[in-house]
Design a protein around this motif. Structure first.
Motif, PDB file in Angstrom:
ATOM      1  N   ILE A  34       0.848  -1.194   0.000  1.00  0.00           N
ATOM      2  CA  ILE A  34       0.000   0.000   0.000  1.00  0.00           C
ATOM      3  C   ILE A  34       0.887   1.248   0.000  1.00  0.00           C
ATOM      4  O   ILE A  34       2.048   1.188   0.419  1.00  0.00           O
ATOM      5  CB  ILE A  34      -0.966   0.053   1.213  1.00  0.00           C
ATOM      6  N   ALA A  35       0.348   2.357  -0.470  1.00  0.00           N
ATOM      7  CA  ALA A  35       0.990   3.669  -0.314  1.00  0.00           C
ATOM      8  C   ALA A  35      -0.069   4.638   0.172  1.00  0.00           C
ATOM      9  O   ALA A  35      -1.218   4.604  -0.292  1.00  0.00           O
ATOM     10  CB  ALA A  35       1.593   4.151  -1.631  1.00  0.00           C
ATOM     11  N   ILE A  36       0.315   5.480   1.128  1.00  0.00           N
ATOM     12  CA  ILE A  36      -0.634   6.372   1.784  1.00  0.00           C
ATOM     13  C   ILE A  36      -0.119   7.807   1.711  1.00  0.00           C
ATOM     14  O   ILE A  36       1.047   8.065   2.047  1.00  0.00           O
ATOM     15  CB  ILE A  36      -0.777   5.997   3.288  1.00  0.00           C
ATOM     16  N   MET A  37      -1.001   8.702   1.300  1.00  0.00           N
ATOM     17  CA  MET A  37      -0.636  10.133   1.273  1.00  0.00           C
ATOM     18  C   MET A  37      -1.170  10.807   2.538  1.00  0.00           C
ATOM     19  O   MET A  37      -2.337  10.658   2.903  1.00  0.00           O
ATOM     20  CB  MET A  37      -1.250  10.806   0.039  1.00  0.00           C
ATOM     21  N   LYS A  38      -0.262  11.546   3.198  1.00  0.00           N
ATOM     22  CA  LYS A  38      -0.678  12.290   4.392  1.00  0.00           C
ATOM     23  C   LYS A  38       0.226  13.515   4.555  1.00  0.00           C
ATOM     24  O   LYS A  38       1.459  13.387   4.443  1.00  0.00           O
ATOM     25  CB  LYS A  38      -0.556  11.402   5.632  1.00  0.00           C
ATOM     26  N   ASP A  39      -0.366  14.657   4.814  1.00  0.00           N
ATOM     27  CA  ASP A  39       0.387  15.894   5.071  1.00  0.00           C
ATOM     28  C   ASP A  39       1.449  16.154   4.004  1.00  0.00           C
ATOM     29  O   ASP A  39       2.607  16.481   4.313  1.00  0.00           O
ATOM     30  CB  ASP A  39       1.055  15.836   6.458  1.00  0.00           C
ATOM     31  N   ILE A  42       4.136  10.887   0.866  1.00  0.00           N
ATOM     32  CA  ILE A  42       3.581   9.553   0.636  1.00  0.00           C
ATOM     33  C   ILE A  42       4.534   8.514   1.223  1.00  0.00           C
ATOM     34  O   ILE A  42       5.745   8.575   1.012  1.00  0.00           O
ATOM     35  CB  ILE A  42       3.388   9.291  -0.880  1.00  0.00           C
ATOM     36  N   LYS A  43       3.942   7.580   1.971  1.00  0.00           N
ATOM     37  CA  LYS A  43       4.732   6.484   2.541  1.00  0.00           C
ATOM     38  C   LYS A  43       4.191   5.159   2.005  1.00  0.00           C
ATOM     39  O   LYS A  43       2.990   5.021   1.769  1.00  0.00           O
ATOM     40  CB  LYS A  43       4.626   6.496   4.063  1.00  0.00           C
ATOM     41  N   ILE A  58       2.715  -3.609   8.781  1.00  0.00           N
ATOM     42  CA  ILE A  58       2.058  -2.328   9.076  1.00  0.00           C
ATOM     43  C   ILE A  58       1.858  -2.166  10.586  1.00  0.00           C
ATOM     44  O   ILE A  58       1.989  -1.064  11.128  1.00  0.00           O
ATOM     45  CB  ILE A  58       0.715  -2.217   8.313  1.00  0.00           C
ATOM     46  N   LYS A  59       1.594  -3.290  11.273  1.00  0.00           N
ATOM     47  CA  LYS A  59       1.428  -3.212  12.734  1.00  0.00           C
ATOM     48  C   LYS A  59       2.738  -2.813  13.401  1.00  0.00           C
ATOM     49  O   LYS A  59       2.743  -2.095  14.407  1.00  0.00           O
ATOM     50  CB  LYS A  59       0.941  -4.556  13.276  1.00  0.00           C
ATOM     51  N   GLU A  60       3.864  -3.293  12.822  1.00  0.00           N
ATOM     52  CA  GLU A  60       5.184  -2.936  13.387  1.00  0.00           C
ATOM     53  C   GLU A  60       5.486  -1.452  13.177  1.00  0.00           C
ATOM     54  O   GLU A  60       6.058  -0.799  14.043  1.00  0.00           O
ATOM     55  CB  GLU A  60       6.292  -3.758  12.710  1.00  0.00           C
ATOM     56  N   SER A  61       5.144  -0.933  11.997  1.00  0.00           N
ATOM     57  CA  SER A  61       5.392   0.490  11.692  1.00  0.00           C
ATOM     58  C   SER A  61       4.111   1.087  11.131  1.00  0.00           C
ATOM     59  O   SER A  61       3.942   1.182   9.910  1.00  0.00           O
ATOM     60  CB  SER A  61       6.482   0.668  10.648  1.00  0.00           C
ATOM     61  N   PRO A  62       3.177   1.467  12.011  1.00  0.00           N
ATOM     62  CA  PRO A  62       1.857   1.911  11.555  1.00  0.00           C
ATOM     63  C   PRO A  62       1.917   3.161  10.673  1.00  0.00           C
ATOM     64  O   PRO A  62       2.741   4.043  10.896  1.00  0.00           O
ATOM     65  CB  PRO A  62       1.124   2.222  12.860  1.00  0.00           C
ATOM     66  N   ILE A  63       1.073   3.186   9.658  1.00  0.00           N
ATOM     67  CA  ILE A  63       0.883   4.397   8.864  1.00  0.00           C
ATOM     68  C   ILE A  63      -0.618   4.635   8.739  1.00  0.00           C
ATOM     69  O   ILE A  63      -1.417   3.696   8.860  1.00  0.00           O
ATOM     70  CB  ILE A  63       1.523   4.332   7.454  1.00  0.00           C
ATOM     71  N   PHE A  96       3.847   7.868  -6.808  1.00  0.00           N
ATOM     72  CA  PHE A  96       3.743   6.424  -6.544  1.00  0.00           C
ATOM     73  C   PHE A  96       2.714   5.822  -7.488  1.00  0.00           C
ATOM     74  O   PHE A  96       1.734   6.475  -7.852  1.00  0.00           O
ATOM     75  CB  PHE A  96       3.325   6.169  -5.095  1.00  0.00           C
ATOM     76  N   ILE A  97       2.943   4.557  -7.842  1.00  0.00           N
ATOM     77  CA  ILE A  97       2.029   3.910  -8.784  1.00  0.00           C
ATOM     78  C   ILE A  97       1.831   2.450  -8.406  1.00  0.00           C
ATOM     79  O   ILE A  97       2.728   1.820  -7.835  1.00  0.00           O
ATOM     80  CB  ILE A  97       2.605   4.008 -10.231  1.00  0.00           C
ATOM     81  N   ILE A  98       0.643   1.946  -8.715  1.00  0.00           N
ATOM     82  CA  ILE A  98       0.416   0.502  -8.759  1.00  0.00           C
ATOM     83  C   ILE A  98      -0.146   0.175 -10.134  1.00  0.00           C
ATOM     84  O   ILE A  98      -0.806   1.017 -10.749  1.00  0.00           O
ATOM     85  CB  ILE A  98      -0.508   0.008  -7.624  1.00  0.00           C
ATOM     86  N   HIS A  99       0.134  -1.026 -10.582  1.00  0.00           N
ATOM     87  CA  HIS A  99      -0.077  -1.331 -12.002  1.00  0.00           C
ATOM     88  C   HIS A  99      -0.410  -2.801 -12.170  1.00  0.00           C
ATOM     89  O   HIS A  99       0.296  -3.667 -11.634  1.00  0.00           O
ATOM     90  CB  HIS A  99       1.233  -0.945 -12.740  1.00  0.00           C
ATOM     91  N   ASN A 100      -1.462  -3.062 -12.882  1.00  0.00           N
ATOM     92  CA  ASN A 100      -1.777  -4.424 -13.329  1.00  0.00           C
ATOM     93  C   ASN A 100      -1.474  -4.512 -14.806  1.00  0.00           C
ATOM     94  O   ASN A 100      -1.887  -3.633 -15.571  1.00  0.00           O
ATOM     95  CB  ASN A 100      -3.269  -4.731 -13.156  1.00  0.00           C
ATOM     96  N   GLY A 101      -0.797  -5.558 -15.230  1.00  0.00           N
ATOM     97  CA  GLY A 101      -0.601  -5.756 -16.658  1.00  0.00           C
ATOM     98  C   GLY A 101       0.862  -5.687 -17.070  1.00  0.00           C
ATOM     99  O   GLY A 101       1.758  -5.884 -16.250  1.00  0.00           O
ATOM    100  N   ILE A 102       1.074  -5.366 -18.328  1.00  0.00           N
ATOM    101  CA  ILE A 102       2.414  -5.439 -18.914  1.00  0.00           C
ATOM    102  C   ILE A 102       2.670  -4.207 -19.779  1.00  0.00           C
ATOM    103  O   ILE A 102       1.829  -3.829 -20.607  1.00  0.00           O
ATOM    104  CB  ILE A 102       2.546  -6.715 -19.780  1.00  0.00           C
TER     105      ILE A 102
END
Ligand code: GLU
Length: 173
Positions: A34-39, A42-43, A58-63, A96-102
Motif C-alpha cells: 500500500i501507499a498512503i498520502m498524508k500531510d 507519501i509512505k 504495518i502493525k510494526e510500523s503503523p501508517i 507512486f504507482i500501482i499497475h496491473n498488466g504489462i
C-alpha cells in the motif's frame, strides 16, 4: 491475477485498503503493498507473500492517511520479492504507482530514462512507467493528470494503473 484497490475519503484509508486486498486474494498473487498520502508526503509498505504478512509489517510500523492505494501483484517482470512488489515510486519519491498488466515496450523506455540519469531499483516494467510519468511531469509543465496521459501515449501494452503525486495532494489518477 493481480488486484488494485484505492481509497479517497475522510477516514483512515488503511483498513479499507487491507480489507479490499483481502477480498482480492482469491484472484491469486505473490506480494502486496500500500501507499498512503498524508500531510503532503507519501509512505509505502510492501511485502512478498500474503496480505497477512503485509498487515504484520504495518502493525510494526503503523501508517495512516485518508488517501491510499493498494495492490496484490502477480509478477510478470522480476522475481516476487519485496523490492519488486508494488507500489513503485519515481526518483523524486513524490509519485507512486500501482499497475496491473504489462508494459511491452518497457526496455526501450527504460534505456531512454537511464540515459537521462534515472536509476532503477526493481526489475519491473512498472518502475519504468512511474519514472516516465515523472520525467514528463517535471520537464513539460503539465499537470499530473496530463503527464500521466502523455506517458501512457508512449506506452504499448495492456494495463490498469492507479497513481498519485504528493505535489498535487487530494488527487488520485
Ligand atoms: N508487470 C507488473 C509487474 O511485474 C505488474 C504485474 C501485475 O499485473 O501484478 O510487477
Amino acid at each position: 491475477m493481480c488486484g488494485i484497490v484505492s481509497y479517497y475519503g475522510k477516514k483512515n484509508s488503511v483498513p479499507f485498503l487491507l480489507n479490499g486486498l483481502r477480498r482480492l486474494e482469491y484472484r491469486g498473487y505473490d506480494s502486496a503493498g500500500i501507499a498512503i498520502m498524508k500531510d503532503g508526503s507519501i509512505k509505502t509498505v510492501k511485502k512478498a507473500g500474503k496480505v497477512n504478512k503485509l498487515l504484520r509489517k504495518i502493525k510494526e510500523s503503523p501508517i495512516n492517511g485518508s488517501i491510499g492505494i493498494g495492490h496484490t501483484r502477480w509478477a510478470t517482470h522480476g522475481e516476487p520479492n519485496d523490492t519488486n512488489a508494488h507500489p513503485h515510486q519515481d526518483k523524486t519519491g513524490k509519485i507512486f504507482i500501482i499497475h496491473n498488466g504489462i508494459i511491452e515496450n518497457f526496455s526501450t523506455l527504460k534505456e531512454v530514462l537511464i540515459r537521462k540519469g534515472f536509476i532503477f531499483k526493481s526489475e519491473t516494467d512498472t518502475e519504468v512507467l512511474v519514472n516516465l510519468i515523472s520525467d514528463i511531469y517535471y520537464a513539460d509543465g503539465l499537470n499530473f493528470e496530463q503527464a500521466v496521459e502523455a506517458a501512457l501515449n508512449q506506452v504499448i501494452g495492456t494495463y490498469g494503473i492507479v497513481t498519485f503525486c504528493s505535489d498535487e495532494p487530494n488527487k488520485i489518477v
